[in-house]
Each structure stands twice: as C-alpha cells, then as structure tokens.
Design an enzyme around this catalytic site. Sequence first.
Site, PDB file in Angstrom:
ATOM      1  N   CYS A 250      61.553  -4.040  30.229  1.00 42.71           N
ATOM      2  CA  CYS A 250      60.572  -4.155  29.140  1.00 42.71           C
ATOM      3  C   CYS A 250      60.775  -5.412  28.297  1.00 42.71           C
ATOM      4  CB  CYS A 250      60.641  -2.927  28.233  1.00 42.71           C
ATOM      5  SG  CYS A 250      60.012  -1.435  29.008  1.00 42.71           S
ATOM      6  N   GLY A 422      62.571  -0.408  15.995  1.00 45.19           N
ATOM      7  CA  GLY A 422      62.494  -0.372  14.541  1.00 45.19           C
ATOM      8  C   GLY A 422      61.183   0.196  14.022  1.00 45.19           C
ATOM      9  N   GLY A 425      57.769  -0.583  15.642  1.00 45.09           N
ATOM     10  CA  GLY A 425      57.372   0.180  16.820  1.00 45.09           C
ATOM     11  C   GLY A 425      57.464   1.675  16.643  1.00 45.09           C
ATOM     12  N   GLY A 426      57.652   2.132  15.400  1.00 50.52           N
ATOM     13  CA  GLY A 426      57.730   3.563  15.145  1.00 50.52           C
ATOM     14  C   GLY A 426      59.046   4.190  15.573  1.00 50.52           C
ATOM     15  N   ASN A 427      60.099   3.380  15.682  1.00 52.70           N
ATOM     16  CA  ASN A 427      61.425   3.883  16.060  1.00 52.70           C
ATOM     17  C   ASN A 427      62.334   3.993  14.842  1.00 52.70           C
ATOM     18  OD1 ASN A 427      61.752   2.125  19.276  1.00 52.70           O
ATOM     19  ND2 ASN A 427      60.348   3.715  18.607  1.00 52.70           N
TER      20      ASN A 427
END
Length: 506
Positions: A250, A422, A425-427
Amino acid sequence: MILLSTNELTSAEELIISNASNAQKAYQEFSQEQVDHIVKIVAEKVQKHSLELAKMAVAETGMGVVEHKEMKNNIASLEIYKSIKDEKTVGIIREDFRSKIVEMAYPFGLVLAITPVTNPTSTAIFKTLISLKTQNAVIFSPHPHAVKSTIAALKICHDAAVEAGAPEGLIGWISEPTMGKTRELMRHKKVNLILATGGSGLVKAAYSSGKPAYGVGPGNVPVYIDKNANVIQAAKFIAESKAFDNSTLCSTEQAIVVHASVKRIFMNELQKHSVYVLNDFEKQKVARIISPEIGKLNAEIVGKSALAIAAMVGIHVPKETRVLVAEESGIGKKFPFSVEKLSPILGLYTAKDEDDGIEICSGLLDIGGRGHTFAIHANDNRVVKKFAKQMPVSRVIVNTYSSIGAPGGSTGLTPSLTLGCGSYGGNITGDNITAKHLINIKRIATGIKEVKIPFSKSDHHLEEFTSNRSEPLESIVNKVIQDSKASVDSELVLKLVKNVIQNYSN
C-alpha cells in the site's frame, strides 16, 4: 455498522480460541528473558523458510514476485526481530527516580490478526513476532485466497515457539475463514485486541466491533518530482519501487506528479527502466480493466505483472516492460489512473509549479489514501517541508523508494508491515505499528509535591480553630470553657476535639 453474531464458528474453532486464551494466561507469567528467547528462535526458524513461503504465496494467490516476497519475509522475520529485540515488554519497563514513576507493562491478552491476500506470509510472521514479544496470544483469520501459505508460515512459527518453551496453542488460526467468521471473531468475548490489515470495509468493521483495534487505511501514494530533484535517481527509484512485488504494498507510488520544467528529461530517464508509456488508445483499454465499474478496483489485476495486464487488454509492449504509465489530468473515481491500483500501473500528472503540485497531490490523497504516505524527490529542504506541511499523511518519504521506505526498509522509520494512517485516515495512530502498540502500561506514582487542600466554607469554624498555631490545643479548650458559664468536663472536651481533628485529617 452493527455486527450481529452469525454463530459461524465451529466447536473446533471455539476450542482453538479457548486454548489460545488459556495459553496466554500461562505465557504472561514468563520472564523477559524467556519471552526474548522464544521470539529469537521463532524469527530465526521462520527466516530459513523465507523462499519456500514466498513460492507458496505466489503460487496460491497468483500475485507478486517470488524474490520480492522472499525479501518481505526476511524483513518480517529477522529485521523486525532486530528492531524489537532490546525492547522491555515484560514487568517493569521504565523507572524515573526523579519523578518517582514506575511503569509496568501488561499484555492485552488475545490478539485477533487479520492478514491480506497481497502480503500473506510476511504479515503473518510480523504479527506473530510482535504478539509474542508482548506476551499476547494471537489468533489469525487469513484471507480466504491465501489460506495455505498463511497457515504454512504460522505452523512454522507455532512449532518453533513451542520448541523454545512457549505454551501449546499460543498461536492459532482459522483454517476455513469467511467474512462471517472474521466478524464474529472481532466481537468474540475472549478477543482483546484487533490487528486488521485488509480492505477499507474490513478495517471499518474492526473499528465498529467495540474492541480496541489497529486498522490501516488504503494507500494512494502520489510522488512529486521537483525541478531541483536528481531526476536520474528519481526515475530509477520510482520504476524499481513500482515494480517491487508487482506493487502489492500500500506504500507504493500510484501516481507521478512531475514539475513541468523537468518532465521531458524525467520521462526519458523513466523509459530507460523498462517503463512503457501508453498512448491514448492503449490508455483507454487499460483504464477499463483497472475499473470495469466506476470506483471499483478490478481484483484480477492486483499483483499481476505489467506484461500480464497488457496481455489481458490485448496490447503489445516490449517483453522487458515492468511498469505501465499513462498521462492523466483528471482526479476522481471516474479517472482510473488516479486511484490506488495495487498493480504496476502509474498515472502521470504535470505540475506547472510547486503550488500546482501541492494541489494535484492533495487531490489524489483525498480520493483514497489520506493519512498514509506521500513521496517526494527534491534536493531543496524548503520544498520538502512545504509539501510535508500541506500533505494529509502520516509519513513523507524523501529521495528513496516509497514502497519499502515507508515500512522502514530504506529509511530510519520503525520496521513494520502495518502502517497507521492517523486521524487523517480515521485511525487511532499514524505510527508504523510495532511491539510497543501491543502492550498496556500501568504506572506507580509516589507523592512528590506538597499540596494544601483548602477548607470548604462549611468548615470555616474548624479552619479558624486549627489555624491558631501560637497556642497549644489544651490552652484553647480551657479558654473556651472558662468563657462559658456552664459546668464542663475539660478533659472530655479536649479528647473530643482531638478526635474530631484526627478524623478530619484522615
């Protein structure tokens, strides 16, 4: 998303989960030395099978390049081991004598590890090692199209761990995985943490499970070539990086954004590295196979070689071709060359200046890849920092291969095969996931500061009474009694007052 129990897990699979949970309870009593010995033996043993596992993965999935998957397996075993071997993960891990803080590690318990079809064996090895290092048990739900190779890697790890003294069943797996079973595992009462590597739907399900989870978002890495870049080096790095394992990482470059002033020179150099530039007719044919449906990537091209993809659409390219590239101007789901392709296909954009480059790169990240990675080739630190400030990513890779630089292969970043994205990216984290993310920390804190707690308004009489430091308590009590006309037992009053003050202090 509400995840309803499907009751798909068999009694045998429930037993595997139970055995792993029980093994972990025994394993958490091991010393740091015992844990480190087990991790070392597992890493060394599985590394010896890197080539064998690479061949199995390519044969089973039809994706990637054997030599490159072997390299990934080596990184996932010995390189990951080297990066975590000296970390303290058991018992007291830090002591700060000045602040009188003692930190103690304790494991999550049972980790559910979900592995992708693109990197099945290396991800399994990596997640096993960081779980063992942190006294966790781990259960794997392999990708259905990579079951055999994933389990082969896990069996090697399990047998090596038991041989080194680990409890039987500490590493487990589901032999017949389904999406229903994976979702049920996510909500299983014995599972304490989820490590999810896969598609965005899977990651969202992990975050919706109600369990702590580390999920990673998709990558759609733009790479910017600045006017002052070493163009010869940039072309070489990008071509080799994009061809690495047929672009199954990725973190691999997905679109080139080149400054107009160096475009001609860069394109000439790029073609020296077996990169084929598609004409408009060929571009349209490749675009249709990238996304037969708007916004949906064709799984048939993932991890396939440039030659195989060219053959699929009936175009003729030189036999040495490793990467296909086409000029693009649009950004969005309607423009297949602008999305993550997980195959050796690149989009090419021309930037008239730095600000235009920033706008194009930001747009590419916004349609898929926010929080992941941005790559840049530039020799001006000002330019690097300018782009880094504007890019919504967790890592900026400079003058190297993005594919292996982001996971720590060619940079000083923490070696990892799970890269957090983070808040962009919604992490929960933008870190490269490693052993430290799989432990909890309890802190022992000793008082070191003098703190005076003020009296409340309702206690103002007691405050006045106890604030008189100049007279002994007995003198104050006797004075109060003398001022009173009542007959009072002074010793009893003194005793009562002392009790009140003692109780208040406690």
